[in-house]
Design an enzyme around this catalytic site. Structure first.
Site, mmCIF file in Angstrom:
data_model
loop_
_atom_site.group_PDB
_atom_site.id
_atom_site.type_symbol
_atom_site.label_atom_id
_atom_site.label_comp_id
_atom_site.label_asym_id
_atom_site.label_seq_id
_atom_site.Cartn_x
_atom_site.Cartn_y
_atom_site.Cartn_z
ATOM 1 C CE1 TYR A 1 -9.271 -3.100 0.478
ATOM 2 C CE2 TYR A 1 -8.474 -1.071 -0.520
ATOM 3 C CZ TYR A 1 -8.240 -2.211 0.232
ATOM 4 O OH TYR A 1 -6.979 -2.466 0.737
ATOM 5 C CE LYS B 1 -3.894 -2.315 2.326
ATOM 6 N NZ LYS B 1 -4.821 -2.287 3.507
ATOM 7 C CG HIS C 1 -5.165 -6.228 -0.570
ATOM 8 N ND1 HIS C 1 -6.380 -6.352 0.058
ATOM 9 C CD2 HIS C 1 -5.217 -7.046 -1.661
ATOM 10 C CE1 HIS C 1 -7.136 -7.197 -0.637
ATOM 11 N NE2 HIS C 1 -6.460 -7.633 -1.680
ATOM 12 C CG ASN D 1 -3.612 -2.520 6.987
ATOM 13 O OD1 ASN D 1 -3.471 -2.117 5.838
ATOM 14 N ND2 ASN D 1 -4.647 -3.228 7.367
ATOM 15 C CD GLU E 1 -8.768 -8.979 -3.922
ATOM 16 O OE1 GLU E 1 -7.579 -9.308 -3.694
ATOM 17 O OE2 GLU E 1 -9.614 -8.844 -3.012
HETATM 18 P P1 IDP Z 1 -7.659 -7.020 5.345
HETATM 19 O O1 IDP Z 1 -6.845 -5.983 4.617
HETATM 20 O O2 IDP Z 1 -6.905 -7.613 6.501
HETATM 21 O O3 IDP Z 1 -8.257 -8.051 4.427
HETATM 22 P P2 IDP Z 1 -10.332 -5.863 5.495
HETATM 23 O O4 IDP Z 1 -11.316 -6.131 6.586
HETATM 24 O O5 IDP Z 1 -10.582 -6.467 4.145
HETATM 25 O O6 IDP Z 1 -8.885 -6.251 6.039
HETATM 26 O O7 IDP Z 1 -10.248 -4.281 5.351
HETATM 27 C C1 IDP Z 1 -9.609 -3.693 4.235
HETATM 28 C C2 IDP Z 1 -8.741 -2.559 4.707
HETATM 29 O O8 IDP Z 1 -9.565 -1.515 5.249
HETATM 30 C C3 IDP Z 1 -7.788 -2.913 5.850
HETATM 31 O O9 IDP Z 1 -6.596 -3.505 5.402
HETATM 32 C C4 IDP Z 1 -7.531 -1.561 6.463
HETATM 33 O O10 IDP Z 1 -6.625 -0.806 5.659
HETATM 34 C C5 IDP Z 1 -8.902 -0.914 6.348
HETATM 35 N N1 IDP Z 1 -9.729 -1.148 7.540
HETATM 36 C C6 IDP Z 1 -10.437 -2.255 7.820
HETATM 37 N N2 IDP Z 1 -11.119 -2.127 8.978
HETATM 38 C C7 IDP Z 1 -10.852 -0.883 9.421
HETATM 39 C C8 IDP Z 1 -11.281 -0.140 10.582
HETATM 40 O O11 IDP Z 1 -12.063 -0.611 11.416
HETATM 41 N N3 IDP Z 1 -10.756 1.127 10.705
HETATM 42 C C9 IDP Z 1 -9.909 1.668 9.783
HETATM 43 N N4 IDP Z 1 -9.497 1.006 8.686
HETATM 44 C C10 IDP Z 1 -9.961 -0.255 8.500
HETATM 45 MG MG MG Z 2 -9.684 -7.828 2.935
#
Ligand code: IDP
Ligand code: MG
Length: 135
Positions: free
Chosen positions: A49, A9, A116, A113, A127
């Site tokens: 997304y 990212k 992805h 974070n 994807e």
């Molecule tokens: P993942 O990346 O571990 O698959 P997902 O639930 O698919 O997690 O969420 C996609 C992305 O959205 C996450 O990687 C993170 O960047 C962001 N995200 C998910 N949940 C939250 C939240 O509760 N607060 C802020 N950002 C979030």
């Molecule tokens: Mg995800």
């Protein structure tokens, strides 16, 4: 062989951690089959997304993922590659990610974070088709 989509990212690019992340994938004996430094546009970010469109964090997520270049990868391994990568990534919230994982070792913020990885075989196919159609 079995493929998954990985995105280093924009925070990973900004912090100079793309090499570290790719290095971890390669040391695990996964193979890169596509790689492109690309600034996601709103359309591809929205498609990617789509499952999160109704979530409260969606706006922040799209702003973040489109704010600068990301390194988009297709990674290949023998079996369950998406699962192998997800285990290497660690929990979505870096504060809860285990040491030894990419997020647990390198990250501290929730939205930002670093990485992805597709969350199933079906997600991986969907994807990969968004970013590398026809691959
Ligand atoms: P993942 O990346 O571990 O698959 P997902 O639930 O698919 O997690 O969420 C996609 C992305 O959205 C996450 O990687 C993170 O960047 C962001 N995200 C998910 N949940 C939250 C939240 O509760 N607060 C802020 N950002 C979030
Ligand atoms: Mg995800």
């Amino acid at each position: 062989m079995d493929r998954t989509l990985v995105i280093c990212k924009p925070d990973a690019v900004e912090r100079g951690l793309v090499g570290e992340i790719i290095s971890r994938l390669e040391r695990r004996n996964l193979t890169l089959v596509a790689a492109e430094l690309r600034t996601l546009d709103a359309d591809s970010a929205g498609r990617h997304y789509a499952e999160h469109a109704d979530k409260p964090f969606y706006g922040d997520l799209v702003d973040f993922i489109t704010r600068g270049p990301a390194m988009v990868l297709v990674v290949e391994g023998p079996e369950d590659t998406w699962k192998v990568v997800r285990t290497m990534m660690g929990a979505t919230n870096p504060r809860e990610a285990a040491p030894g994982t990419i997020r647990g070792d390198l990250g501290i913020l929730f939205t930002e974070n670093l990485i992805h990885g597709s969350d199933s075989l079906e997600s991986a196919a969907r994807e990969i088709d968004i970013f590398f159609p026809g691959l």
